[in-house]
Design a protein around this motif. Structure first.
Motif, PDB file in Angstrom:
ATOM      1  N   LYS A 111       0.829  -1.198   0.000  1.00 41.75           N
ATOM      2  CA  LYS A 111       0.000   0.000   0.000  1.00 41.75           C
ATOM      3  C   LYS A 111       0.869   1.256   0.000  1.00 41.75           C
ATOM      4  CE  LYS A 111      -3.842   2.254   2.190  1.00 41.75           C
ATOM      5  NZ  LYS A 111      -5.020   2.125   3.004  1.00 41.75           N
ATOM      6  N   ALA A 112       1.952   1.241   0.762  1.00 36.93           N
ATOM      7  CA  ALA A 112       2.869   2.385   0.784  1.00 36.93           C
ATOM      8  C   ALA A 112       3.490   2.607  -0.595  1.00 36.93           C
ATOM      9  CB  ALA A 112       3.959   2.168   1.820  1.00 36.93           C
ATOM     10  N   LEU A 113       3.819   1.517  -1.270  1.00 37.81           N
ATOM     11  CA  LEU A 113       4.373   1.621  -2.620  1.00 37.81           C
ATOM     12  C   LEU A 113       3.357   2.252  -3.575  1.00 37.81           C
ATOM     13  CD1 LEU A 113       6.625   0.970  -4.663  1.00 37.81           C
ATOM     14  CD2 LEU A 113       5.574  -1.271  -4.947  1.00 37.81           C
ATOM     15  N   SER A 114       2.111   1.846  -3.477  1.00 36.18           N
ATOM     16  CA  SER A 114       1.068   2.418  -4.330  1.00 36.18           C
ATOM     17  C   SER A 114       0.905   3.910  -4.083  1.00 36.18           C
ATOM     18  CB  SER A 114      -0.264   1.721  -4.093  1.00 36.18           C
ATOM     19  OG  SER A 114      -0.179   0.368  -4.450  1.00 36.18           O
ATOM     20  N   LYS A 115       0.962   4.324  -2.823  1.00 39.58           N
ATOM     21  CA  LYS A 115       0.855   5.747  -2.487  1.00 39.58           C
ATOM     22  C   LYS A 115       2.029   6.536  -3.047  1.00 39.58           C
ATOM     23  CE  LYS A 115      -1.990   6.015   1.558  1.00 39.58           C
ATOM     24  NZ  LYS A 115      -2.108   6.693   2.844  1.00 39.58           N
ATOM     25  N   LEU A 116       3.228   5.979  -2.942  1.00 34.83           N
ATOM     26  CA  LEU A 116       4.410   6.663  -3.467  1.00 34.83           C
ATOM     27  C   LEU A 116       4.353   6.807  -4.983  1.00 34.83           C
ATOM     28  CD1 LEU A 116       7.420   5.261  -1.432  1.00 34.83           C
ATOM     29  CD2 LEU A 116       6.654   7.607  -1.551  1.00 34.83           C
ATOM     30  N   VAL A 117       3.910   5.769  -5.662  1.00 29.84           N
ATOM     31  CA  VAL A 117       3.796   5.831  -7.119  1.00 29.84           C
ATOM     32  C   VAL A 117       2.783   6.901  -7.513  1.00 29.84           C
ATOM     33  CG1 VAL A 117       3.046   4.551  -9.154  1.00 29.84           C
ATOM     34  CG2 VAL A 117       4.557   3.481  -7.510  1.00 29.84           C
ATOM     35  N   GLY A 118       1.685   6.982  -6.787  1.00 31.75           N
ATOM     36  CA  GLY A 118       0.684   8.014  -7.065  1.00 31.75           C
ATOM     37  C   GLY A 118       1.207   9.414  -6.815  1.00 31.75           C
ATOM     38  N   SER A 119       1.952   9.589  -5.739  1.00 31.36           N
ATOM     39  CA  SER A 119       2.536  10.901  -5.435  1.00 31.36           C
ATOM     40  C   SER A 119       3.530  11.317  -6.508  1.00 31.36           C
ATOM     41  CB  SER A 119       3.233  10.869  -4.081  1.00 31.36           C
ATOM     42  OG  SER A 119       2.319  10.625  -3.055  1.00 31.36           O
ATOM     43  N   ARG A 120       4.344  10.370  -6.939  1.00 31.29           N
ATOM     44  CA  ARG A 120       5.316  10.675  -7.987  1.00 31.29           C
ATOM     45  C   ARG A 120       4.598  11.016  -9.289  1.00 31.29           C
ATOM     46  NH1 ARG A 120       9.574   6.269 -10.047  1.00 31.29           N
ATOM     47  NH2 ARG A 120       7.676   5.450 -10.959  1.00 31.29           N
ATOM     48  N   ARG A 121       3.530  10.286  -9.590  1.00 31.34           N
ATOM     49  CA  ARG A 121       2.768  10.550 -10.804  1.00 31.34           C
ATOM     50  C   ARG A 121       2.172  11.955 -10.787  1.00 31.34           C
ATOM     51  NH1 ARG A 121       3.652   9.323 -15.163  1.00 31.34           N
ATOM     52  NH2 ARG A 121       3.174  11.426 -15.676  1.00 31.34           N
ATOM     53  N   ARG A 122       1.611  12.364  -9.633  1.00 34.39           N
ATOM     54  CA  ARG A 122       1.036  13.701  -9.516  1.00 34.39           C
ATOM     55  C   ARG A 122       2.104  14.777  -9.677  1.00 34.39           C
ATOM     56  NH1 ARG A 122      -2.075  10.983  -5.829  1.00 34.39           N
ATOM     57  NH2 ARG A 122      -0.775  11.576  -4.063  1.00 34.39           N
ATOM     58  N   LEU A 123       3.281  14.567  -9.095  1.00 33.81           N
ATOM     59  CA  LEU A 123       4.360  15.535  -9.257  1.00 33.81           C
ATOM     60  C   LEU A 123       4.830  15.612 -10.703  1.00 33.81           C
ATOM     61  CD1 LEU A 123       6.663  15.145  -6.135  1.00 33.81           C
ATOM     62  CD2 LEU A 123       5.590  17.222  -6.950  1.00 33.81           C
ATOM     63  N   LEU A 124       4.914  14.477 -11.366  1.00 36.37           N
ATOM     64  CA  LEU A 124       5.307  14.473 -12.773  1.00 36.37           C
ATOM     65  C   LEU A 124       4.268  15.188 -13.637  1.00 36.37           C
ATOM     66  CD1 LEU A 124       6.767  10.884 -13.134  1.00 36.37           C
ATOM     67  CD2 LEU A 124       8.000  13.015 -13.504  1.00 36.37           C
ATOM     68  N   ASP A 125       2.992  14.981 -13.349  1.00 37.70           N
ATOM     69  CA  ASP A 125       1.940  15.676 -14.089  1.00 37.70           C
ATOM     70  C   ASP A 125       2.019  17.185 -13.870  1.00 37.70           C
ATOM     71  OD1 ASP A 125       0.987  13.309 -15.109  1.00 37.70           O
ATOM     72  OD2 ASP A 125      -0.647  13.127 -13.649  1.00 37.70           O
ATOM     73  N   TYR A 126       2.270  17.586 -12.624  1.00 37.59           N
ATOM     74  CA  TYR A 126       2.427  19.005 -12.304  1.00 37.59           C
ATOM     75  C   TYR A 126       3.587  19.605 -13.089  1.00 37.59           C
ATOM     76  CZ  TYR A 126       4.075  23.062  -9.698  1.00 37.59           C
ATOM     77  OH  TYR A 126       4.521  24.305  -9.355  1.00 37.59           O
ATOM     78  N   LEU A 127       4.713  18.914 -13.086  1.00 38.99           N
ATOM     79  CA  LEU A 127       5.892  19.417 -13.776  1.00 38.99           C
ATOM     80  C   LEU A 127       5.667  19.461 -15.283  1.00 38.99           C
ATOM     81  CD1 LEU A 127       8.682  20.421 -13.020  1.00 38.99           C
ATOM     82  CD2 LEU A 127       9.542  18.122 -13.341  1.00 38.99           C
ATOM     83  N   LYS A 128       4.941  18.492 -15.800  1.00 38.48           N
ATOM     84  CA  LYS A 128       4.640  18.456 -17.238  1.00 38.48           C
ATOM     85  C   LYS A 128       3.778  19.649 -17.639  1.00 38.48           C
ATOM     86  CE  LYS A 128       2.896  15.247 -20.710  1.00 38.48           C
ATOM     87  NZ  LYS A 128       2.259  13.945 -20.904  1.00 38.48           N
ATOM     88  N   ASP A 129       2.823  20.022 -16.791  1.00 37.21           N
ATOM     89  CA  ASP A 129       1.962  21.168 -17.079  1.00 37.21           C
ATOM     90  C   ASP A 129       2.702  22.492 -16.963  1.00 37.21           C
ATOM     91  OD1 ASP A 129      -0.174  19.503 -17.528  1.00 37.21           O
ATOM     92  OD2 ASP A 129      -1.026  19.744 -15.518  1.00 37.21           O
ATOM     93  N   ARG A 130       3.617  22.589 -16.004  1.00 38.66           N
ATOM     94  CA  ARG A 130       4.316  23.846 -15.736  1.00 38.66           C
ATOM     95  C   ARG A 130       5.478  24.102 -16.683  1.00 38.66           C
ATOM     96  NH1 ARG A 130       1.195  27.030 -12.422  1.00 38.66           N
ATOM     97  NH2 ARG A 130       0.076  25.584 -11.115  1.00 38.66           N
ATOM     98  N   ASP A 131       6.350  23.096 -16.847  1.00 42.36           N
ATOM     99  CA  ASP A 131       7.566  23.281 -17.639  1.00 42.36           C
ATOM    100  C   ASP A 131       7.947  21.954 -18.287  1.00 42.36           C
ATOM    101  OD1 ASP A 131       9.892  24.125 -18.743  1.00 42.36           O
ATOM    102  OD2 ASP A 131      10.843  24.755 -16.891  1.00 42.36           O
ATOM    103  N   ILE A 132       7.623  21.817 -19.559  1.00 40.59           N
ATOM    104  CA  ILE A 132       7.807  20.548 -20.257  1.00 40.59           C
ATOM    105  C   ILE A 132       9.281  20.183 -20.388  1.00 40.59           C
ATOM    106  CG2 ILE A 132       7.781  21.544 -22.578  1.00 40.59           C
ATOM    107  CD1 ILE A 132       6.062  18.274 -21.593  1.00 40.59           C
TER     108      ILE A 132
END
Length: 89
Positions: free
Chosen positions: A54-75
């Motif tokens: 479960k902790a691994l799933s949460k970390l993967v989701g957090s990383r995914r959200r950060l990557l999406d944020y970075l993709k929107d802000r500065d490709i």
């Protein structure tokens, strides 16, 4: 302990702007990726460890959200961190 102060500073120094740069998206993504790789190795030998799973799933989701944020802000920053960490094949 697998993630001590020196290891964190090494990760932040390599992927962030400095050793104390804990807030940038790149350094957080790199730290999450390190933790994800360690938990993945742990789960290979301990398949029934549901708490770690479960902790691994949460970390993967957090990383995914950060990557999406970075993709929107500065490709360009997004492409650089993905290439550095080798997240895409």
């Amino acid at each position: 302990m697998y993630l001590d102060k020196e290891k964190k500073q090494e990760i932040f120094g390599q992927y962030g702007k400095s050793n104390t740069d804990t807030g940038s998206a790149e350094s957080q993504i790199a730290l999450f990726s390190y933790r994800i790789s360690r938990l993945t190795e742990h789960l290979k030998s301990n398949k029934k460890d549901t708490v770690t799973s479960k902790a691994l799933s949460k970390l993967v989701g957090s990383r995914r959200r950060l990557l999406d944020y970075l993709k929107d802000r500065d490709i360009e920053r997004y492409r650089a961190i993905v290439a550095k960490l080798g997240l895409r094949k």
